[in-house]
Design a protein around this motif. Sequence first.
Motif, PDB file in Angstrom:
ATOM      1  N   GLY A  79      -0.439  15.887  14.460  1.00 39.30           N
ATOM      2  CA  GLY A  79      -1.385  14.810  14.723  1.00 39.30           C
ATOM      3  C   GLY A  79      -2.541  15.358  15.529  1.00 39.30           C
ATOM      4  N   GLY A  80      -2.440  15.205  16.820  1.00 45.13           N
ATOM      5  CA  GLY A  80      -3.505  15.726  17.673  1.00 45.13           C
ATOM      6  C   GLY A  80      -3.562  14.946  18.961  1.00 45.13           C
TER       7      GLY A  80
ATOM      8  N   ALA B 344       3.016  22.695  17.383  1.00 50.76           N
ATOM      9  CA  ALA B 344       1.599  22.978  17.137  1.00 50.76           C
ATOM     10  C   ALA B 344       1.212  24.331  17.723  1.00 50.76           C
ATOM     11  CB  ALA B 344       0.732  21.870  17.727  1.00 50.76           C
ATOM     12  N   MET B 347       2.165  26.791  15.204  1.00 54.47           N
ATOM     13  CA  MET B 347       1.321  26.736  14.006  1.00 54.47           C
ATOM     14  C   MET B 347      -0.057  27.332  14.249  1.00 54.47           C
ATOM     15  SD  MET B 347       2.356  22.963  12.549  1.00 54.47           S
ATOM     16  CE  MET B 347       1.568  23.115  10.939  1.00 54.47           C
ATOM     17  N   ARG B 376      -5.565  17.024  23.847  1.00 52.25           N
ATOM     18  CA  ARG B 376      -6.628  17.668  23.054  1.00 52.25           C
ATOM     19  C   ARG B 376      -6.167  18.999  22.421  1.00 52.25           C
ATOM     20  NH1 ARG B 376     -12.766  17.366  25.501  1.00 52.25           N
ATOM     21  NH2 ARG B 376     -13.820  17.462  23.498  1.00 52.25           N
ATOM     22  N   ALA B 377      -6.013  19.032  21.127  1.00 57.76           N
ATOM     23  CA  ALA B 377      -5.462  20.188  20.417  1.00 57.76           C
ATOM     24  C   ALA B 377      -4.117  20.582  21.029  1.00 57.76           C
ATOM     25  CB  ALA B 377      -6.431  21.369  20.432  1.00 57.76           C
ATOM     26  N   PRO B 378      -3.169  19.645  21.048  1.00 56.37           N
ATOM     27  CA  PRO B 378      -1.933  19.860  21.813  1.00 56.37           C
ATOM     28  C   PRO B 378      -1.228  21.165  21.451  1.00 56.37           C
ATOM     29  CG  PRO B 378      -2.003  17.639  20.906  1.00 56.37           C
ATOM     30  CD  PRO B 378      -3.154  18.381  20.307  1.00 56.37           C
ATOM     31  N   TRP B 458      -8.191  24.505  15.274  1.00 62.68           N
ATOM     32  CA  TRP B 458      -7.394  23.284  15.198  1.00 62.68           C
ATOM     33  C   TRP B 458      -7.492  22.696  13.791  1.00 62.68           C
ATOM     34  CZ3 TRP B 458      -3.374  21.744  17.605  1.00 62.68           C
ATOM     35  CH2 TRP B 458      -2.895  20.432  17.427  1.00 62.68           C
ATOM     36  N   PHE B 459      -6.442  21.942  13.422  1.00 66.87           N
ATOM     37  CA  PHE B 459      -6.317  21.467  12.045  1.00 66.87           C
ATOM     38  C   PHE B 459      -7.275  20.317  11.718  1.00 66.87           C
ATOM     39  CE2 PHE B 459      -2.241  23.029  13.438  1.00 66.87           C
ATOM     40  CZ  PHE B 459      -1.853  23.841  12.401  1.00 66.87           C
ATOM     41  N   ASN B 460      -7.254  19.306  12.573  1.00 73.98           N
ATOM     42  CA  ASN B 460      -7.810  17.979  12.318  1.00 73.98           C
ATOM     43  C   ASN B 460      -6.794  17.173  11.512  1.00 73.98           C
ATOM     44  OD1 ASN B 460     -10.156  19.048  13.420  1.00 73.98           O
ATOM     45  ND2 ASN B 460     -10.882  19.634  11.389  1.00 73.98           N
ATOM     46  N   ALA B 461      -6.692  15.914  11.847  1.00 71.34           N
ATOM     47  CA  ALA B 461      -5.740  15.037  11.162  1.00 71.34           C
ATOM     48  C   ALA B 461      -6.486  14.099  10.221  1.00 71.34           C
ATOM     49  CB  ALA B 461      -4.952  14.232  12.188  1.00 71.34           C
ATOM     50  N   GLY B 526      -6.572  13.512  17.059  1.00 67.07           N
ATOM     51  CA  GLY B 526      -6.509  14.469  15.964  1.00 67.07           C
ATOM     52  C   GLY B 526      -7.868  14.751  15.342  1.00 67.07           C
ATOM     53  N   SER B 527      -8.927  14.520  16.101  1.00 68.26           N
ATOM     54  CA  SER B 527     -10.293  14.808  15.619  1.00 68.26           C
ATOM     55  C   SER B 527     -10.561  14.108  14.291  1.00 68.26           C
ATOM     56  CB  SER B 527     -10.494  16.319  15.446  1.00 68.26           C
ATOM     57  OG  SER B 527     -10.145  17.021  16.601  1.00 68.26           O
ATOM     58  N   MET B 610     -10.091  22.235   8.145  1.00 66.35           N
ATOM     59  CA  MET B 610      -9.686  22.928   9.376  1.00 66.35           C
ATOM     60  C   MET B 610     -10.891  23.628  10.005  1.00 66.35           C
ATOM     61  SD  MET B 610      -5.998  24.199   8.011  1.00 66.35           S
ATOM     62  CE  MET B 610      -6.124  23.863   6.279  1.00 66.35           C
ATOM     63  N   GLU B 716     -11.308  18.487  19.072  1.00 64.54           N
ATOM     64  CA  GLU B 716     -10.263  19.244  19.754  1.00 64.54           C
ATOM     65  C   GLU B 716     -10.499  20.746  19.784  1.00 64.54           C
ATOM     66  OE1 GLU B 716      -7.453  16.979  17.250  1.00 64.54           O
ATOM     67  OE2 GLU B 716      -6.229  16.920  19.047  1.00 64.54           O
TER      68      GLU B 716
END
Lengths: 81, 758
Positions: A79-80, B344, B347, B376-378, B458-461, B526-527, B610, B716
Amino acid sequence: MARVILPQALAPRAGGLLEHEVEGRNVRALLAALDARFPGLGAELEGRVAVAIDGEIYNDPLLEAVEPDSEVHFLPRVGGG
Amino acid sequence: MSEEKKFRWVGTRPIRPDGIDKVTGRANYGADFALPDMLWGKVLRSPHAHARIQSIDLKRAKALAGVHAVMTAEDLPDLFAEAAKSNGGHDSSNDLAHNVMARGRVLYHGHAIAAVAATSSAIASQALELIDVEYEPLPHVLDIASAIASDATLIHEDRVTQGVEGIEGFEGAEPSNIANRVQLGHGDPAEGFDLADEVIEREFTTRPIHQGYIEPHACLAQTTPDGRVTLWSSSQGHFMVRDYTAKLLDIDLSLVKVIPAEIGGGFGGKTTVYLEPLAVVLSRKSGRSVKMVMSREEVFRASGPTLGTRIKLKLGATREGVFTGGEATLHYEGGAFGGSSVMAGCMTIFAPYAFPHVRSTGYDVMVNKPKGAAYRAPGAPMAAFALETVIDEMAERLEIDPVDLRLRNAAKEGTLASFGPRYRRVGCVETLEALRDHPHYSAPLGPHQGRGIAVGFWFNAGLQSSAGVNLNPDGTVTVLSGNPDIGGSRASLALMTAEEFGIEYERVEVVIADTQSIGFTDVTGGSRVTFATGMAVIEAAADVRRQLCERAAAVWEVDAERVVWEDGEARLKGESDRAPLTLAELAQNAGRTGGPISGRAALTARGVGMAFGAHICDVEVDPETGRVEVIRYTAVQDAGRAIHPSYVEGQMQGGAVQGIGWALNEEYVFDSDGKLENPGFLDYRIPVASDVPMIDTVIVEVPNPKHPYGVRGVGEVPIVAPIPAVVNAVYAATGVRFRDLPLSPPKVLVGLDGKSAA
């Protein structure tokens, strides 16, 4: 058949292998096929993971289409903050 | 999307619609709401890090004049017991229930035990002192090493590590404080290290830190005798508040209405609930509305921080600077219930680079500290701290410029990502090239000064979003969104709407609608909001445009296929004698041509792009005091497409400053009893404006091909690179490599004195 790649932590549940050739038109069909081959695995994957189909990540992927030559990675959900 | 597409509004910098209210104090935050019959709710919290609750006597508190309700966990459904009966396991709802109010045992100092509602805040506080609790203190564990020791006190005596079935070494695993184990990667790292000319292995540690949001958690609850609930709440997602509250109280979602307040910062820390279920119970018991506001001390003691980590990382490379293997073992504290961001971390840790052989193994460790929350970007900043500082060391050893070393290995389209799939189009290379070409990278440095760089990912959701677009009779447009506006999303959604219709930005109003006025929408996190909710707004606008074309066709008595929407008006293809119909004209006549015009969209957003950032940091280190001053800082980031560049830059600057604080100052300090010793901004020091230079920004735009405007999430990424950028800069200035955060003056002095790795 699609090439399915599992997370390393789930390989022991799938005969010790990360990669599997699986037939299915969408993610739900892949999960059913995996579950038939390795009982319980499909259900666990459905509840816990996202997928990347040919590099594109889906967090809620049940009905996403899968092509016969697709590469499908099962991933942890992110998620985030 | 087409990279040649020209925009009228996207990419411009108008004033944000909510700006005036926020700078003049008119905006209503969580604590600003009040009702005529309102009581004040307060929470009694544990004085022990770990203890059995032997008894709770509420009699004296109930008897106090002005007290209208008192509650404990007995007033909440026992979700944990129900789950335990059904499957012997646990899930996040059970943990959440146990976290909002302790049941049987307290698991951290500050854990909620009871709550009261009274006619004033002072009476409520007085009532808390009249609650008599008997505890049996239990041994506690406060850090990773003691939590995973073979003889460690178990925080949950029935929890067996998840994710270890069939794993060698975990056969017949007994309960432990490791909630979960994860492993990701491909190839065989040992083989990769055999191929390497240089191998570096290091260990890193970080401390618990707080997100640093200024507004405390706050809510106001109103209930009715027929079971309806209305909540005014500050959060990162009012649907999240609705769903969690309903779940923890076992009531229908349709009975709970959550009205979003403005939010004074969240950064991931407001993606869960603490007070809302308690306020609802107190309101039900008292028959009055109940307001609850955490004090700053409660925010620190009882809300979720990001907790401590220990990361061991090994990197192999050829003498030409090609990475051959990477391996990392990550232990992340998750607090008293687990659920850390270690997944995360695993990852993201190797994500910016190509590796033929790579593996990350993570452990989610339970300790007697508050339940961790997202930040933020956990999980990613700590991971980047480890990898990017080892890369810096590798660059030095190989005598390769640190940017060149990263460019030789940077992820690009087709690269097999360390977390699984192959990347689609990403901008890691372009971001690094922009950093290399920035004048900052080659600017001269003075004495005691050093420069560091680092990359973040970071990925972004995507997740679920809904949007509504209503056309008003005067030609203005109202957009409904289900996401609280944290970083300027009203502005970005309005810009995209203006672009879709070809009308002035000022004619679009964006409203954050409550849970009964818009479809389900996932949290602002998650941005994802400009990306995903933006996508929903674009679809809803397209729905309206289609209706506008149909209305124009009806007016002109032609087939709708012959009408196109261009530059804010309907035009008839191939004819010139029909004057175009503007949006305002069509809106004014909507009632006479078929009725109001509105559009909606609800979707699970696909095509997340991403994103990568790369930062340059210059520091000056005072050799006498150990104080590190950041003297110049540049953040570069691929935004895909910046809808509102000022707010993208704001995200980059904010993330950089938070990362600088994490690197240099911030840490929770617990005493040996597990009590937090610095629960306030006086002793927990976040950077203020005078602590940092102006953060320069460079937006790189490698459009996300899966988004109509090319958007990638931006919120993030900017917190990921700062820690290693700062630490690498401190090394360049001092010759000392620090691997334990924060780099506070005493620690830097010790390092300088030793001139060896701290």
